[in-house]
Design a protein around this motif. Sequence first.
Motif, PDB file in Angstrom:
ATOM      1  N   VAL A  65      70.377 -30.200  31.448  1.00 58.22           N
ATOM      2  CA  VAL A  65      69.490 -30.420  32.644  1.00 58.22           C
ATOM      3  C   VAL A  65      67.926 -29.903  32.856  1.00 58.22           C
ATOM      4  O   VAL A  65      67.397 -30.632  33.439  1.00 58.22           O
ATOM      5  N   ILE A  66      67.621 -29.197  32.267  1.00 51.04           N
ATOM      6  CA  ILE A  66      66.102 -28.582  32.711  1.00 51.04           C
ATOM      7  C   ILE A  66      65.293 -29.624  31.431  1.00 51.04           C
ATOM      8  O   ILE A  66      64.641 -29.572  31.765  1.00 51.04           O
ATOM      9  N   PHE A  67      65.688 -29.841  30.402  1.00 51.29           N
ATOM     10  CA  PHE A  67      64.985 -30.977  29.677  1.00 51.29           C
ATOM     11  C   PHE A  67      64.948 -32.054  30.360  1.00 51.29           C
ATOM     12  O   PHE A  67      64.318 -32.864  30.567  1.00 51.29           O
ATOM     13  N   GLY A  68      65.949 -32.534  31.273  1.00 47.23           N
ATOM     14  CA  GLY A  68      65.899 -33.893  32.286  1.00 47.23           C
ATOM     15  C   GLY A  68      64.799 -33.835  33.374  1.00 47.23           C
ATOM     16  O   GLY A  68      64.143 -34.334  33.458  1.00 47.23           O
ATOM     17  N   ILE A  69      65.522 -32.695  33.822  1.00 42.30           N
ATOM     18  CA  ILE A  69      63.822 -32.540  34.938  1.00 42.30           C
ATOM     19  C   ILE A  69      63.090 -31.636  34.899  1.00 42.30           C
ATOM     20  O   ILE A  69      61.827 -32.889  34.993  1.00 42.30           O
TER      21      ILE A  69
END
Length: 179
Positions: A65-69
């Motif tokens: 999620v952190i990578f995607g955001i």
Amino acid sequence: MFQGEIFIPGKKPFLNLTLSEKLNWGSLLSAFIYAFIFLADEKWNSSEITLYVKEYTVLNQIFGVIFGITFITSILIRFKEFENLNGELKGKLIIDRNGLTINDELYEASKIINFKINMIDYYGQKTNYSKSGPYYFQGVKNNLSFDFETEKVAINFQINSETHLYELKWILLNNVSSI
């Protein structure tokens, strides 16, 4: 009359990345390192990482999620981002019928020879970067040079907008054609 600001370039840093580029490449690099850890685990058959992955799936989801955001944020920031200035705007350039005024020093049009001007970009013009990097130019890649009596003068200057660019072209075409 055309009035612009003089741009004094500074030394470019080693990696001259904008915020969107830092977020984009940072997220891709961290995902690459994260994937490399799992490839290394497969190669050396250590089951510690595999057990870690199975036990901590929430941690993996958080990383995803952190990578995607971060990656999506870098794309969104890009559409509002200007290139790095890498210098300072200091001084005034005025072009009119009398000649050129650079920082309150008048260069008479009749004494100017070998006049050259490059109008490359203006502030807010879209860049040609298709996938990453800043979306707009700062308008500081413009320069002019000329010989005045025994001295050579060369400066960089900023063009503020597309209208400002047309104003400069009009002045050069109609009033300063004697230069």
